[in-house]
Design a protein around this motif. Structure first.
Motif, PDB file in Angstrom:
ATOM      1  N   THR A 136       1.086  -1.055   0.397  1.00 37.79           N
ATOM      2  CA  THR A 136       0.022   0.184  -0.484  1.00 37.79           C
ATOM      3  C   THR A 136       0.592   1.593   0.063  1.00 37.79           C
ATOM      4  O   THR A 136      -0.019   2.019  -0.106  1.00 37.79           O
ATOM      5  N   GLY A 137       2.347   0.995   0.388  1.00 35.11           N
ATOM      6  CA  GLY A 137       2.962   2.122  -0.024  1.00 35.11           C
ATOM      7  C   GLY A 137       4.179   1.706  -0.272  1.00 35.11           C
ATOM      8  O   GLY A 137       4.861   0.971   0.598  1.00 35.11           O
TER       9      GLY A 137
ATOM     10  N   CYS B  51       0.085   0.555  -5.152  1.00 34.93           N
ATOM     11  CA  CYS B  51       1.039   1.906  -4.518  1.00 34.93           C
ATOM     12  C   CYS B  51       1.378   2.466  -6.228  1.00 34.93           C
ATOM     13  O   CYS B  51       1.885   1.206  -6.944  1.00 34.93           O
TER      14      CYS B  51
END
Length: 304
Positions: free
Chosen positions: A49-50, A84
């Motif tokens: 996610t990042g 992401c």
């Protein structure tokens, strides 16, 4: 750094694993010594996610490295979803078990140079605004077609124009695409744009052979081969019902071979494929033992 004497230095730019540190039962942080990534975990699969780091984007983001749990080094996880756009990323490698890449992936990036392993992945869809980054260096790279495009690609989001994608060359096989362009969620007309080819370092590049081998392919749409350098198309459909009269819009005229692996298409579809191609030497290959070819011939199909 200013030095006042000779110094021996050793740099290690090749991480060999990711270490996953749990934050709770379903999420945690990964690091390979260069990058730091946040992730969620489901049944041993990780969704990224990042991602930040990588020596200001110089180092590869290598998602193909094994992932071990910091509390249990015998535990192994798989990175299956990249949700992401890693900040300032230049180069990325993915593993065959990658299943999905997020919307807006690297949109407006000016740094992306390479993506390796994508063609061997399980990615089934290029999503919304995927590689919408015409100013990135990747835009001027050249890949063998299925080193970049997963053969199992099923869908292309309508607005995923891939203006940042590289030039493709050689053979492109799509084994799962049954709907090239009949609804807004499936837009394979990116085939007629930058991916089909151009001139790179004085050499003309582009896909020459297209294999549409999905049994369920039903339609070849408007403009899908437009501006192409393709010389041969192979179709594996058992029920090709339509081909647009403008499938070869702005075509360059090098088409020489049309091969059908299975059933004969609808007569009107075949008409459009063999009449529109701007060529004087097109050969159609098919087996008279495959369903409906013999019937098509005995009914006096004129274009053949």
């Amino acid at each position: 750094m200013t030095l006042d004497a000779d110094v021996d230095a050793t740099a290690d730019f090749s991480p060999d694993e990711w270490i996953y540190t749990k934050s709770n039962a379903t999420s945690g942080t990964l690091t390979d010594g260069e990058w730091t990534m946040s992730a969620t975990k489901t049944d041993g699969e990780l969704r990224i996610t990042g991602a930040t780091g990588g020596q200001n984007g110089v180092c590869w983001l290598d998602l193909a490295l094994p992932v071990h749990d910091s509390a249990d080094m015998e535990a192994n996880y798989l990175i299956t979803d990249l949700a992401c756009s890693p900040v300032n990323m230049r180069k990325m490698r993915v593993a065959p078990h990658l299943k999905a890449i997020s919307q807006y992936f690297m949109q407006d990036s000016t740094t992306l140079e390479r993506i390796d392993g994508l063609g061997a992945s399980q990615v089934k869809m290029f999503d919304y605004m995927f590689l919408y980054c015409a100013s990135c260096p990747l835009h001027n790279a050249v890949y063998e077609a299925n080193d970049f495009v997963p053969p199992g690609l099923e869908k292309m989001a309508y607005t995923a124009s891939l203006v940042g994608a590289p030039y493709l060359t050689g053979r492109l096989e799509l084994t799962a695409a049954t709907n090239l362009y009949t609804e807004s969620g499936c837009n394979f007309r990116w085939l007629n744009g930058h991916l089909w080819g151009g001139v790179v370092d004085g050499e003309t590049v582009g896909v020459t052979n297209v294999l549409l081998t999905a049994e369920g392919l039903r339609e070849i749409p408007d403009g899908v081969f437009g501006n192409a350098h393709v010389t041969a198309v192979t179709v594996g459909s058992t029920n090709l019902t339509a081909a647009s009269a403008t499938a070869f819009k702005n075509y360059n005229g090098a088409f020489r071979s049309l091969t059908f692996l299975a059933h004969a298409p609808a007569a009107a579809a075949l008409d459009n494929l063999v009449k529109l191609a701007a060529t004087t030497n097109l050969t159609v290959y098919a087996s008279k033992f495959a369903p409906s070819w013999k019937e098509l011939r005995t009914k006096g199909y004129s274009a053949m």
